[in-house]
Design a protein around this motif. Structure first.
Motif, short mmCIF file in Angstrom:
data_model
loop_
_atom_site.label_atom_id
_atom_site.label_comp_id
_atom_site.label_asym_id
_atom_site.label_seq_id
_atom_site.Cartn_x
_atom_site.Cartn_y
_atom_site.Cartn_z
N LEU A 217 15.80 5.96 18.24
CA LEU A 217 15.72 7.18 17.43
C LEU A 217 14.34 7.82 17.48
O LEU A 217 14.23 9.05 17.44
CB LEU A 217 16.10 6.87 15.99
CG LEU A 217 17.59 6.54 15.73
CD1 LEU A 217 17.81 6.15 14.28
CD2 LEU A 217 18.47 7.74 16.10
N VAL A 218 13.30 7.00 17.56
CA VAL A 218 11.94 7.55 17.62
C VAL A 218 11.53 7.87 19.05
O VAL A 218 10.40 8.33 19.29
CB VAL A 218 10.92 6.59 16.98
CG1 VAL A 218 11.25 6.36 15.52
CG2 VAL A 218 10.85 5.28 17.74
N GLY A 219 12.43 7.62 19.99
CA GLY A 219 12.16 7.95 21.39
C GLY A 219 11.15 7.05 22.07
O GLY A 219 10.46 7.47 23.00
N ASN A 220 11.07 5.81 21.61
CA ASN A 220 10.11 4.86 22.18
C ASN A 220 10.80 3.53 22.40
O ASN A 220 10.68 2.60 21.60
CB ASN A 220 8.90 4.70 21.25
CG ASN A 220 7.81 3.83 21.87
OD1 ASN A 220 7.92 3.43 23.04
ND2 ASN A 220 6.78 3.53 21.10
N PRO A 221 11.55 3.39 23.51
CA PRO A 221 12.29 2.13 23.77
C PRO A 221 11.39 0.90 23.83
O PRO A 221 11.83 -0.21 23.52
CB PRO A 221 12.96 2.40 25.11
CG PRO A 221 13.02 3.89 25.23
CD PRO A 221 11.78 4.39 24.55
N GLU A 222 10.12 1.09 24.25
CA GLU A 222 9.22 -0.06 24.35
C GLU A 222 8.88 -0.63 22.98
O GLU A 222 8.44 -1.78 22.86
CB GLU A 222 7.94 0.34 25.08
CG GLU A 222 8.17 0.74 26.54
CD GLU A 222 6.89 1.11 27.23
OE1 GLU A 222 5.83 1.13 26.55
OE2 GLU A 222 6.92 1.37 28.45
N LEU A 223 9.08 0.19 21.93
CA LEU A 223 8.78 -0.28 20.58
C LEU A 223 9.64 -1.47 20.20
O LEU A 223 9.19 -2.37 19.47
CB LEU A 223 9.00 0.86 19.57
CG LEU A 223 8.70 0.55 18.10
CD1 LEU A 223 7.23 0.23 17.92
CD2 LEU A 223 9.11 1.73 17.22
#
Length: 263
Positions: A217-223
């Motif tokens: 959802l935040v557009g940061n898959p690495e998170l």
């Protein structure tokens, strides 16, 4: 000492109590769990005997986390010395706990050795951290066969030792007697433990889904990769917190006996 026969829904109660108690003392119980992991890791690094030493200490260290849970339920802040509770009593109990640990290490090695016979040791090296798994290795029939052989042998081993450290410490059982009653208790309350395992698996899956969804959802898959590991460690700490309640409800820990955890 009475063995209670529990309904299946008790497994849900154990999970709730573990999470609720952990949230009462999150800093202390998280810190103790990390110390528990550190002790196991350091012990496993001892040359030649490291892995056997770590497995031998595992029942005593698990008892320490259970004793910490007792203190948390009493509104106390568990201190690091509680992890050594298995070795702070009389010498007979200390010897019994070390014998129990040696039996567990022996059983674990047998299960791992059986898996070695299936795939030549690939699964054992991956499990013990001596090799990095590849997709081809993990998809190989031999590797998967070795994995299921290990699981099939380790699961009954774990259930046999499930209550044993607590029975030695809180009920003065001998190692062999504690193993017998632990196995009987787990068998007689099979459905409660089955629900307990399924519930923790469900909680784990929900945590993974939540973390991966939020990272998307935040557009940061690495998170997800950065957050998931500490979340899983917290889940493991909650799981170990819940172990005490499986023992307390099964064997009716006397109030006067619980008091000596903090003495």
């Amino acid at each position: 000492m009475n063995l209670n026969l529990l309904p299946a829904r008790t497994g849900i109660v154990w999970v709730k109590l573990g999470i609720r108690t952990f949230l009462k003392q999150p800093l202390a119980l998280t810190g103790l769990f990390f110390m528990f992991m550190a002790v196991m890791t350091i012990a496993s690094q001892v040359p030649y005997i490291g892995f056997v030493l770590a497995m031998t200490l595992l029942p005593a260290a698990t008892l320490g986390l259970m004793a910490a849970t007792v203190e948390a339920t009493q509104g106390k802040f568990p201190m690091p010395l509680v992890l050594l509770v298995a070795f702070r009593g009389d010498k007979a109990k200390t010897r019994a706990m070390l014998v129990l640990g040696g039996l567990y290490a022996f059983g674990f090695l047998l299960a791992m050795g059986a898996s070695y016979l299936v795939d030549g040791g690939d699964f054992a090296r991956v499990y013990l951290g001596g090799a990095t798994p590849t997709r081809e290795m993990m998809m190989a029939p031999e590797f998967q066969g070795a994995m299921w052989v290990f699981i099939g042998l380790h699961l009954p081993l774990s259930l046999t030792f499930w209550h044993a450290p607590a029975l030695i410490y809180w009920h003065d059982f001998t190692p062999l007697k504690s193993l017998f009653f632990s196995a009987v208790a787990c068998l007689r309350n099979f459905w409660a433990f089955a629900v307990f395992g399924v519930m923790w698996l469900s909680v784990l899956v929900m945590a993974v889904v939540l973390v991966t969804t939020l990272s998307a959802l935040v557009g940061n898959p690495e998170l997800a990769g950065d957050v998931l590991f500490p979340v899983l460690l917290l889940m493991a700490a909650m799981f170990f917190t819940s172990l005490y309640f499986t023992f307390r409800d099964t064997f009716e820990l006397p109030a006067e006996t619980a008091e000596k955890t903090t003495s």
